[in-house]
Design a protein around this motif. Structure first.
Motif, PDB file in Angstrom:
ATOM      1  N   ASP A  16       0.992  -1.004   0.136  1.00  0.00           N
ATOM      2  CA  ASP A  16      -0.048   0.364   0.273  1.00  0.00           C
ATOM      3  C   ASP A  16       0.694   1.195  -0.171  1.00  0.00           C
ATOM      4  O   ASP A  16       1.333   1.683   0.691  1.00  0.00           O
ATOM      5  N   SER A  17       1.021   1.793  -1.263  1.00  0.00           N
ATOM      6  CA  SER A  17       2.136   2.878  -1.274  1.00  0.00           C
ATOM      7  C   SER A  17       1.189   4.521  -0.636  1.00  0.00           C
ATOM      8  O   SER A  17      -0.050   4.451  -0.126  1.00  0.00           O
ATOM      9  N   PRO A  18       2.267   5.531   0.295  1.00  0.00           N
ATOM     10  CA  PRO A  18       1.621   6.175   0.539  1.00  0.00           C
ATOM     11  C   PRO A  18       0.891   7.432  -0.187  1.00  0.00           C
ATOM     12  O   PRO A  18       0.814   8.042  -0.111  1.00  0.00           O
ATOM     13  N   ARG A  20      10.463  -7.379  -8.904  1.00  0.00           N
ATOM     14  CA  ARG A  20       8.582  -7.965 -10.549  1.00  0.00           C
ATOM     15  C   ARG A  20       7.591  -7.051  -8.919  1.00  0.00           C
ATOM     16  O   ARG A  20       7.373  -7.734  -8.682  1.00  0.00           O
ATOM     17  N   PHE A  21       6.644  -6.152 -10.329  1.00  0.00           N
ATOM     18  CA  PHE A  21       5.327  -5.571  -9.480  1.00  0.00           C
ATOM     19  C   PHE A  21       5.142  -5.138 -11.340  1.00  0.00           C
ATOM     20  O   PHE A  21       5.180  -4.909 -11.997  1.00  0.00           O
ATOM     21  N   ASP A  22       3.164  -5.212 -10.808  1.00  0.00           N
ATOM     22  CA  ASP A  22       2.833  -4.041 -11.714  1.00  0.00           C
ATOM     23  C   ASP A  22       2.496  -2.736 -11.133  1.00  0.00           C
ATOM     24  O   ASP A  22       1.704  -2.546 -10.168  1.00  0.00           O
ATOM     25  N   TYR A  23       2.411  -1.908 -12.103  1.00  0.00           N
ATOM     26  CA  TYR A  23       2.149  -0.390 -12.029  1.00  0.00           C
ATOM     27  C   TYR A  23       0.578  -0.225 -11.522  1.00  0.00           C
ATOM     28  O   TYR A  23      -0.063  -1.436 -11.999  1.00  0.00           O
ATOM     29  N   SER A  24       0.626   0.847 -10.669  1.00  0.00           N
ATOM     30  CA  SER A  24      -0.990   0.750 -10.788  1.00  0.00           C
ATOM     31  C   SER A  24      -1.690   1.346 -11.853  1.00  0.00           C
ATOM     32  O   SER A  24      -0.756   1.094 -12.878  1.00  0.00           O
ATOM     33  N   TRP A  65       2.879   6.128 -12.143  1.00  0.00           N
ATOM     34  CA  TRP A  65       4.275   4.791 -12.845  1.00  0.00           C
ATOM     35  C   TRP A  65       5.383   4.928 -11.603  1.00  0.00           C
ATOM     36  O   TRP A  65       5.943   4.180 -11.274  1.00  0.00           O
ATOM     37  N   SER A  66       6.028   6.092 -12.568  1.00  0.00           N
ATOM     38  CA  SER A  66       7.165   6.748 -11.663  1.00  0.00           C
ATOM     39  C   SER A  66       7.181   6.673 -10.170  1.00  0.00           C
ATOM     40  O   SER A  66       8.329   6.129  -9.847  1.00  0.00           O
ATOM     41  N   GLU A  67       6.021   7.272  -9.308  1.00  0.00           N
ATOM     42  CA  GLU A  67       6.398   7.561  -8.314  1.00  0.00           C
ATOM     43  C   GLU A  67       5.422   6.134  -7.627  1.00  0.00           C
ATOM     44  O   GLU A  67       6.255   5.992  -6.551  1.00  0.00           O
ATOM     45  N   ASP A  97       8.036   4.407  -4.719  1.00  0.00           N
ATOM     46  CA  ASP A  97       7.463   3.654  -3.502  1.00  0.00           C
ATOM     47  C   ASP A  97       7.960   2.624  -3.063  1.00  0.00           C
ATOM     48  O   ASP A  97       7.949   2.487  -1.786  1.00  0.00           O
ATOM     49  N   ILE A  98       7.929   1.756  -4.606  1.00  0.00           N
ATOM     50  CA  ILE A  98       7.552  -0.040  -3.749  1.00  0.00           C
ATOM     51  C   ILE A  98       9.612  -0.074  -3.342  1.00  0.00           C
ATOM     52  O   ILE A  98       9.990  -0.834  -2.684  1.00  0.00           O
ATOM     53  N   LEU A  99      10.592   0.909  -4.551  1.00  0.00           N
ATOM     54  CA  LEU A  99      11.824   0.215  -4.142  1.00  0.00           C
ATOM     55  C   LEU A  99      11.868   1.308  -2.739  1.00  0.00           C
ATOM     56  O   LEU A  99      12.944   0.384  -2.209  1.00  0.00           O
TER      57      LEU A  99
END
Length: 251
Positions: A8-10, A58-62, A79-81, A85-87
């Protein structure tokens, strides 16, 4: 295959991901527009990382894959955010981004936000600035007017259902352009590009090579390889490029 975890991103986005623990530097795969983390390259690289004992994400962008949101709501900046954020939340230490198509643009944007952690980069048919130089530059006056008045247009894709391109994506993309001002990549970079790619031209790859400032940047053109760049020989070239950058970073 295990179920993905969620972050859950900020910014209120719920991002699906798979994180493989192992030795650093962490390798993160950054996928293309409307692709997801179940694609051939992402899954192959995860298997390669496991076999090599390497940390891998590996992950999915929003708006992609199993993450929250819809594609039409998103833009390059969102998608840059997501990537940052996840890294920033799930990982520490050196990072080696592997960016495919739009993910190549994301890798370049990440290099600006996380310059202290990136030790190298691999791109596959990188598509920096494509919203401006690809989409907007090719739109007719009628299409441009439609975007201005209706907020979006639909364009065909060679690989999936049509894309909905929004005014927000175009306008945000203009704020994220990387080929209009100095692009310093202070680490080894390996760029891979197929000559039969109909989505990203060789001229784009050469433009990036000529524009960026790097102590060790190389472009490999692969005859007859298409945009997917995911058959056996191409996957092997991606592996080799990663191994080369890792070796240079360790020397």
């Amino acid at each position: 295959m295990s179920d993905p975890k969620h972050f859950d991103s900020p910014r209120g986005r719920r991002l699906a991901y798979h994180l493989t623990l192992g030795a650093g530097p962490l390798i993160v795969f950054l996928g293309g527009l409307k692709s997801d983390m179940e694609g051939t390259k992402a899954v192959h690289l995860e298997a390669w990382a496991r076999q090599s004992g390497r940390a891998f994400l590996r992950f999915d962008y929003s708006g992609h894959g199993l993450s929250s949101g819809t594609f039409e709501e998103g833009c390059i900046g969102d998608w840059s955010e997501d990537t940052f954020d996840i890294l920033n939340a799930l990982t520490t230490g050196p990072v080696l981004p592997v960016g495919s198509s739009m993910g190549g643009w994301q890798a370049l944007l990440l290099s600006r936000r996380m310059s202290d952690r990136i030790i190298g980069m691999v791109t596959i048919a990188a598509a920096p600035d494509f919203t401006e130089d690809g989409y907007w530059a090719s739109f007719s006056e009628a299409q441009k007017a439609q975007i201005e008045t209706e907020g979006q247009i639909e364009i065909p894709s060679d690989y999936m259902e049509p894309y909905i391109i929004t005014r927000r994506m175009i306008e945000d993309g203009r704020e994220k352009l990387v080929l209009r001002k100095p692009l310093v990549l202070d680490f080894p970079v390996r760029c891979l590009q197929g000559t039969a790619d109909t989505a990203v031209s060789m001229q784009t790859a050469i433009r990036l090579l000529e524009h960026a400032q790097s102590p060790d940047m190389r472009l490999l053109l692969v005859k007859d390889a298409d945009h997917r760049f995911s058959d056996g020989p191409c996957l092997g070239l991606i592996d080799s490029a990663i191994e080369e950058v890792l070796a240079l970073a360790a020397s």
